[in-house]
Design a protein around this motif. Structure first.
Motif, PDB file in Angstrom:
ATOM      1  N   ALA A  27      60.330 -18.671 -13.702  1.00 18.95           N
ATOM      2  CA  ALA A  27      61.577 -18.441 -14.426  1.00 18.95           C
ATOM      3  C   ALA A  27      62.055 -19.762 -15.004  1.00 18.95           C
ATOM      4  O   ALA A  27      61.758 -20.830 -14.462  1.00 18.95           O
ATOM      5  N   THR A  28      62.807 -19.695 -16.089  1.00 18.93           N
ATOM      6  CA  THR A  28      63.405 -20.902 -16.660  1.00 18.93           C
ATOM      7  C   THR A  28      64.654 -21.261 -15.862  1.00 18.93           C
ATOM      8  O   THR A  28      65.589 -20.455 -15.759  1.00 18.93           O
ATOM      9  N   THR A  29      64.663 -22.468 -15.312  1.00 21.31           N
ATOM     10  CA  THR A  29      65.810 -22.945 -14.522  1.00 21.31           C
ATOM     11  C   THR A  29      66.143 -24.408 -14.819  1.00 21.31           C
ATOM     12  O   THR A  29      67.178 -24.891 -14.382  1.00 21.31           O
ATOM     13  N   LEU A  53      67.477 -14.589 -10.398  1.00 18.95           N
ATOM     14  CA  LEU A  53      67.026 -15.178 -11.658  1.00 18.95           C
ATOM     15  C   LEU A  53      66.273 -14.147 -12.488  1.00 18.95           C
ATOM     16  O   LEU A  53      65.513 -13.336 -11.959  1.00 18.95           O
ATOM     17  N   ARG A  61      71.296 -21.513 -12.912  1.00 16.19           N
ATOM     18  CA  ARG A  61      71.706 -20.191 -13.399  1.00 16.19           C
ATOM     19  C   ARG A  61      72.082 -20.238 -14.879  1.00 16.19           C
ATOM     20  O   ARG A  61      71.715 -19.340 -15.650  1.00 16.19           O
ATOM     21  N   SER A  74      70.944 -22.321 -17.104  1.00 19.61           N
ATOM     22  CA  SER A  74      69.692 -22.493 -17.852  1.00 19.61           C
ATOM     23  C   SER A  74      68.930 -21.186 -17.942  1.00 19.61           C
ATOM     24  O   SER A  74      68.340 -20.859 -18.980  1.00 19.61           O
ATOM     25  N   ASN A  75      68.930 -20.428 -16.850  1.00 17.90           N
ATOM     26  CA  ASN A  75      68.225 -19.154 -16.821  1.00 17.90           C
ATOM     27  C   ASN A  75      68.886 -18.126 -17.732  1.00 17.90           C
ATOM     28  O   ASN A  75      68.207 -17.330 -18.394  1.00 17.90           O
ATOM     29  N   GLN A  76      70.199 -18.149 -17.808  1.00 16.86           N
ATOM     30  CA  GLN A  76      70.920 -17.192 -18.643  1.00 16.86           C
ATOM     31  C   GLN A  76      70.888 -17.567 -20.121  1.00 16.86           C
ATOM     32  O   GLN A  76      70.736 -16.704 -20.981  1.00 16.86           O
ATOM     33  N   LEU A  92      68.872 -20.034 -21.734  1.00 15.39           N
ATOM     34  CA  LEU A  92      67.550 -20.353 -22.289  1.00 15.39           C
ATOM     35  C   LEU A  92      67.593 -21.387 -23.419  1.00 15.39           C
ATOM     36  O   LEU A  92      67.194 -21.105 -24.555  1.00 15.39           O
TER      37      LEU A  92
END
Length: 609
Positions: free
Chosen positions: A364-366, A385, A555, A557-559, A561
């Motif tokens: 996942a992107t974090t 995530l 979070r 970063s994950n949301q 992108l």
């Protein structure tokens, strides 16, 4: 990419592995007091730059860290202690909340026979503070350095103080990893009032804002002169000194004045030039290199390299390959567009082609590599995530929500024009090129015609990226081991944020270096958060105090992108024991994160008898 640049950026705490303790030389000294043999390698940070100066502050400079370019210390990449170092020119150091006191090696001497002094350290720190916008692409980190004063407190001892009011736990690391150059060579580049200018630039007084900006501009102008400077000869305090450079290689002879010369095995180091990964592979399959740093390698080439007598050594790598967006360019400013692209890109398929040997698909992107996420986020946080699994139906839904339409199999922008993408990569970065081709094919098949484009070299790529030239391109993220360093890649200078002490500023527009152009604030759990300010706060907190902020930034970063993380790198290196022996081993991650020059300072790499 050619190399996951080892010393280019900061560190993370409380993560995975300790320092290098698995194996060490029996007595730390050369088995042959006279030493001998020619050690051949390549510099993974950059190839030889024909005509470039022997200047570590030049973006394309021909200098080699750990061989002829020295620091006060060299990081062990210890996630439990970001300030754990191998000694360099510093014999010892003592850290307080506001300063670092360094005792220099009493016998440290430049290759011209003159001693290394506290004046060299003072001049080097002043130069470091000129290397902000002045040398985009040089890999010199100054954010958070915040040096206010450098003064000699005893013979061979210097106290380096932090800006009043600053509380940067990374300050010792930033001090110890600055390049130390001779004041006799570089000192004339600094005006007599250089430190007055530094102090003016660090003012947090709103009434002095214009004066502070003028001081920053003056420092940048000094920095440009420093970057362009071409010394007549190499004056080195390291184990080797450059004796000649040609387009094919650099030759460094042992520095007879080096304070630990009895530990250095090779009499000479030859650093080969290369035009891309393929040439490095050729060197290894021909048995021409004694050590080779991380290089992107497909599996069939790996087998040829191993059959040629090279030995593989793996270590953790705090780096991720990602696709980054300039949100100042439509339609990448729309969150749904970035999320849709994440659903179209099949990361496993891209990694299988782009980095089959030294890469693992990102979960996942974090903003962090997966092994770091596992240490910082709770199981519940990890489960929450969004992995953005390959799902073209979901991608289509998101694009329609963003106002795009699809006609005759092709996606159109909200104004009705066809949507095409150019994905920028770098010449010679075989993994980015191969992976980028897969991404382009996936996006094209989905209805977004995509082509890849090559920039000539990485220095140009970084400069043009900073200038906002590329809407979409590959980028290195998650650089650690420090969480502050990792998130600076997303919410630091590349996004217009700059921290001086507790003061965080933000810039946009031409000349700002801001090419990510994300929003400066987001809503998280009903509260407004500024990712640049949160990232800056990480530099003031001990590892055990960082968890909440790391969770917030992961979070966000994950949301949001700002990038799509594609794969995490493994630090795959190779050594060949035909001519030398006593190399570091797997498990010595701290040592393996440094160049072989640093290995040699510890007594490793001895000629075979």
């Amino acid at each position: 990419m050619k190399n996951a640049r080892r010393a280019a950026l900061p560190v993370v705490a409380a993560l995975l592995l300790g320092g290098a303790t698995a194996c060490s030389p029996s007595d730390g000294k050369s088995s042959d007091a006279g030493g001998g043999g020619v050690f051949t390698t390549i510099d993974g940070n950059h190839p030889i730059s024909a005509g470039a100066p022997m200047n570590p502050f030049n973006a394309a400079g021909n200098t080699f860290l750990g061989y002829n370019t020295m620091q006060l210390g060299f990081t062990r990449k210890n996630p439990q202690d970001p300030n754990d170092f191998f000694p360099g020119l510093a014999r010892s150091w003592k850290v307080t909340d506001s300063s670092v006191t360094v005792e220099l090696e009493p016998g440290a001497t430049w290759s011209d026979g003159t001693p290394v002094t506290t004046e060299d350290v003072k001049a080097s720190m002043a130069i470091a503070l000129t290397q902000g916008a002045a040398t985009v692409g040089a890999g010199v980190l100054t954010q958070g350095l915040d040096v206010a004063e450098v003064k000699e407190t005893a013979p061979h001892t210097v106290e380096i103080s932090q800006v009043a009011g600053a509380r940067n736990i990374q300050f010792p690391r930033l001090v110890l990893t600055q390049k130390i150059v001779p004041a006799s060579v570089y000192g004339s580049l600094l005006p007599a009032d250089a430190w007055d200018t530094v102090h003016a630039s660090q003012s947090a007084d709103p009434a002095q804002a214009d004066a502070a900006k003028a001081a920053v501009d003056k420092l940048n102008e000094i920095g440009k002169k420093v970057s362009a400077f071409a010394p007549a000869k190499d004056v080195s305090a390291g184990p080797f000194v450059i004796t000649r450079i040609n387009p094919g290689s650099a030759v460094l002879d042992r520095n007879k004045h080096f304070f630990a010369a009895d530990k250095i095995g090779p009499k000479q180091v030859v650093v080969r030039n290369y035009t891309g990964n393929e040439q490095i592979w050729s060197y290894m399959t021909n048995g021409e290199l004694d050590a080779a740093p991380f290089t992107a390698i497909p599996d069939n080439v790996l087998q040829r390299i191993l059959k040629s007598g090279n030995q593989r050594i793996d270590a953790i790598n705090y780096v991720d390959a990602a696709i980054a967006f300039n949100q100042g360019v439509a339609p990448f400013d729309k969150l749904e567009v970035r999320q849709a692209l994440a659903h179209v890109i099949d990361r496993e398929a891209v990694t299988k082609v782009g980095q089959p040997v030294g890469g693992q698909p990102s979960k996942a992107t974090t903003g962090l590599i997966d092994r770091v996420v596992e240490k910082w986020l709770t199981p519940a946080q990890q489960a929450a995530l969004d992995p953005y699994r390959h799902d073209e139906a979901k991608a289509a839904e998101l694009l329609q929500k963003a106002g795009l339409t699809k006609k005759d199999g092709a996606w159109l922008l909200p104004d009705g024009t066809p949507w095409t993408i150019t994905l920028q990569t770098v010449n010679g970065f075989s993994d980015w090129i191969a992976g980028g081709t897969v991404v382009a094919n996936q996006l094209t098949a989905f209805g977004i015609p995509t082509k890849t484009a090559l920039t000539a070299d990485f220095s140009t790529y970084k400069k043009e990226m900073a200038d906002g030239k590329y809407p979409v391109g590959f980028w290195l993220t998650a650089l650690g081991p420090g969480t502050d360093a990792a998130f600076q890649r997303l919410y630091g200078a590349d996004n217009g944020f700059n921290a001086i002490g507790a003061n965080v500023t933000h810039r946009t527009g031409k000349g700002s270096g801001n090419w990510l152009n994300t929003q400066t604030s987001f809503t998280l759990d009903g509260a407004t958060v500024n990712p640049g300010e949160l990232t800056a706060r990480l530099t003031t907190l001990k590892p055990e105090e960082q968890k909440d902020i790391v969770g917030q930034l992961a979070r966000v970063s994950n949301q949001q992108l700002p990038v799509i993380q594609i794969w995490d790198y493994t630090n795959v290196q190779f050594v060949n024991d035909k001519r030398f022996t006593n190399f570091p081993q797997a498990g010595q991650d701290g040592l393996l994160s440094n160049s072989p020059g640093v290995w040699m300072m510890q007594g490793y790499v001895q000629p075979k008898k």
